[in-house]
Design a protein around this motif. Structure first.
Motif, PDB file in Angstrom:
ATOM      1  N   VAL A 151     -38.736 -26.289 -25.364  1.00 54.07           N
ATOM      2  CA  VAL A 151     -39.626 -25.858 -24.167  1.00 54.07           C
ATOM      3  C   VAL A 151     -38.593 -25.604 -23.100  1.00 54.07           C
ATOM      4  O   VAL A 151     -37.714 -26.600 -22.722  1.00 54.07           O
ATOM      5  CB  VAL A 151     -40.649 -26.652 -23.616  1.00 54.07           C
ATOM      6  CG1 VAL A 151     -41.371 -26.085 -22.627  1.00 54.07           C
ATOM      7  CG2 VAL A 151     -41.665 -26.801 -24.968  1.00 54.07           C
ATOM      8  N   SER A 152     -38.722 -24.352 -22.245  1.00 51.23           N
ATOM      9  CA  SER A 152     -37.797 -24.165 -20.939  1.00 51.23           C
ATOM     10  C   SER A 152     -38.629 -23.750 -19.818  1.00 51.23           C
ATOM     11  O   SER A 152     -39.774 -23.194 -20.286  1.00 51.23           O
ATOM     12  CB  SER A 152     -36.645 -23.209 -20.976  1.00 51.23           C
ATOM     13  OG  SER A 152     -37.185 -22.137 -21.404  1.00 51.23           O
ATOM     14  N   GLU A 153     -38.287 -24.202 -18.586  1.00 50.67           N
ATOM     15  CA  GLU A 153     -39.164 -23.760 -17.558  1.00 50.67           C
ATOM     16  C   GLU A 153     -39.354 -22.286 -17.532  1.00 50.67           C
ATOM     17  O   GLU A 153     -40.212 -21.749 -16.762  1.00 50.67           O
ATOM     18  CB  GLU A 153     -38.422 -24.272 -16.014  1.00 50.67           C
ATOM     19  CG  GLU A 153     -38.473 -25.753 -15.996  1.00 50.67           C
ATOM     20  CD  GLU A 153     -37.888 -26.484 -14.739  1.00 50.67           C
ATOM     21  OE1 GLU A 153     -37.623 -25.498 -13.840  1.00 50.67           O
ATOM     22  OE2 GLU A 153     -37.738 -27.617 -15.041  1.00 50.67           O
ATOM     23  N   GLU A 154     -38.375 -21.434 -18.031  1.00 55.57           N
ATOM     24  CA  GLU A 154     -38.364 -20.120 -17.759  1.00 55.57           C
ATOM     25  C   GLU A 154     -39.559 -19.589 -18.574  1.00 55.57           C
ATOM     26  O   GLU A 154     -40.029 -18.363 -18.543  1.00 55.57           O
ATOM     27  CB  GLU A 154     -37.183 -19.503 -18.240  1.00 55.57           C
ATOM     28  CG  GLU A 154     -35.846 -19.930 -17.507  1.00 55.57           C
ATOM     29  CD  GLU A 154     -35.293 -21.072 -18.049  1.00 55.57           C
ATOM     30  OE1 GLU A 154     -35.060 -21.245 -18.987  1.00 55.57           O
ATOM     31  OE2 GLU A 154     -34.830 -21.836 -17.058  1.00 55.57           O
ATOM     32  N   GLN A 155     -40.142 -20.233 -19.413  1.00 56.69           N
ATOM     33  CA  GLN A 155     -41.245 -20.082 -20.384  1.00 56.69           C
ATOM     34  C   GLN A 155     -42.638 -19.792 -19.665  1.00 56.69           C
ATOM     35  O   GLN A 155     -43.628 -19.374 -20.407  1.00 56.69           O
ATOM     36  CB  GLN A 155     -41.190 -20.674 -21.621  1.00 56.69           C
ATOM     37  CG  GLN A 155     -40.040 -20.322 -22.394  1.00 56.69           C
ATOM     38  CD  GLN A 155     -39.961 -21.424 -23.619  1.00 56.69           C
ATOM     39  OE1 GLN A 155     -40.041 -22.674 -23.394  1.00 56.69           O
ATOM     40  NE2 GLN A 155     -40.087 -20.849 -24.832  1.00 56.69           N
ATOM     41  N   GLY A 156     -42.849 -20.031 -18.448  1.00 59.56           N
ATOM     42  CA  GLY A 156     -43.980 -20.144 -17.974  1.00 59.56           C
ATOM     43  C   GLY A 156     -44.933 -21.062 -18.059  1.00 59.56           C
ATOM     44  O   GLY A 156     -46.186 -20.991 -18.195  1.00 59.56           O
ATOM     45  N   VAL A 157     -44.428 -22.272 -18.495  1.00 61.66           N
ATOM     46  CA  VAL A 157     -45.079 -23.417 -19.044  1.00 61.66           C
ATOM     47  C   VAL A 157     -44.441 -24.556 -18.271  1.00 61.66           C
ATOM     48  O   VAL A 157     -43.513 -24.568 -17.617  1.00 61.66           O
ATOM     49  CB  VAL A 157     -45.325 -23.698 -20.400  1.00 61.66           C
ATOM     50  CG1 VAL A 157     -45.958 -22.426 -21.264  1.00 61.66           C
ATOM     51  CG2 VAL A 157     -43.682 -23.848 -20.933  1.00 61.66           C
ATOM     52  N   ALA A 158     -45.342 -25.605 -18.586  1.00 60.94           N
ATOM     53  CA  ALA A 158     -44.778 -26.945 -17.690  1.00 60.94           C
ATOM     54  C   ALA A 158     -44.865 -27.934 -18.751  1.00 60.94           C
ATOM     55  O   ALA A 158     -45.790 -27.949 -19.624  1.00 60.94           O
ATOM     56  CB  ALA A 158     -45.471 -27.664 -16.683  1.00 60.94           C
ATOM     57  N   ALA A 159     -43.924 -28.938 -18.864  1.00 59.81           N
ATOM     58  CA  ALA A 159     -43.818 -30.225 -19.826  1.00 59.81           C
ATOM     59  C   ALA A 159     -43.939 -31.415 -19.168  1.00 59.81           C
ATOM     60  O   ALA A 159     -43.142 -31.568 -18.147  1.00 59.81           O
ATOM     61  CB  ALA A 159     -42.353 -29.928 -20.552  1.00 59.81           C
TER      62      ALA A 159
END
Length: 197
Positions: A151-159
């Motif tokens: 997962v990366s922040e650029e993907q439009g999600v939050a981890a």
């Protein structure tokens, strides 16, 4: 596990093919994930496999740990939990989940954590590809427990870090312990270690 970032499997296999052009290299995927790969090893249909297995080592299999990651809760960027850094597993009740099918390592890790916490879980989307899992989350079809590297922040999600559950995901090289690996399998094992170094 052809799309797992810590080990670039296509590059590894390409290098093996260049170094050992006379070796027939066959790559197989099984619909039952890591458990299916273990079964294929025990049935002598495979020489070695990349697997993710939580818990005790399966009988008849030797595991060499290659890498490890934590599974984070991945939510859409506009989800009510998205602004938080950590979340307890007890807050997952009632959420729809995107996950791998039963038999896959990350699914087994998640199922064990939910069982240990006595939290019910509903999986509404099953997919065998981590990148596709992120896309389902991004498009609001559920949340997911995914390895941090996926997962990366650029993907439009939050981890978010899950602060009260054992969500360690480990990747292993698995070989049958009842037979000595062939010369080709030993060369692949050595090259895998070289790639990870």
């Amino acid at each position: 596990m052809t799309s797992v970032r810590p080990l670039d499997v296509p590059a590894l296999l390409g290098e093996f093919h260049r170094r050992h052009p006379g070796v027939l290299l066959q790559i197989s995927a099984v619909p039952t994930g890591s458990q299916g790969l273990v079964d294929a090893l025990l049935e002598r249909r495979l020489d070695l496999a990349l697997v993710s297995l939580p818990g005790p080592r399966p009988a008849g299999i030797t595991l060499t740990e290659l890498t490890t990651s934590v599974l984070d809760l991945v939510v859409p960027a506009d989800h009510p939990l998205a602004k938080r850094r950590t979340v307890p597993i007890t807050e997952f009740a009632g959420l729809d989940f995107v996950d791998s099918p039963v038999g896959y390592g990350n699914r087994a890790v998640a199922d064990r954590a939910f069982a240990a916490a006595s939290v019910p879980r509903r999986v509404t989307v099953e997919t065998t590809d981590l990148a596709t899992s992120v896309a389902y989350v991004q498009n609001g079809l559920g949340v997911a427990l995914l390895p941090r590297f996926a997962v990366s922040e650029e993907q439009g999600v939050a981890a978010l870090t899950v602060d009260d559950a054992d969500l360690d995901w480990r990747m292993f090289l698995a070989v049958p312990s009842e037979r000595t690996p062939s010369a080709a399998a030993r060369a692949m094992i050595a090259l895998g270690r070289e790639f990870l170094a």
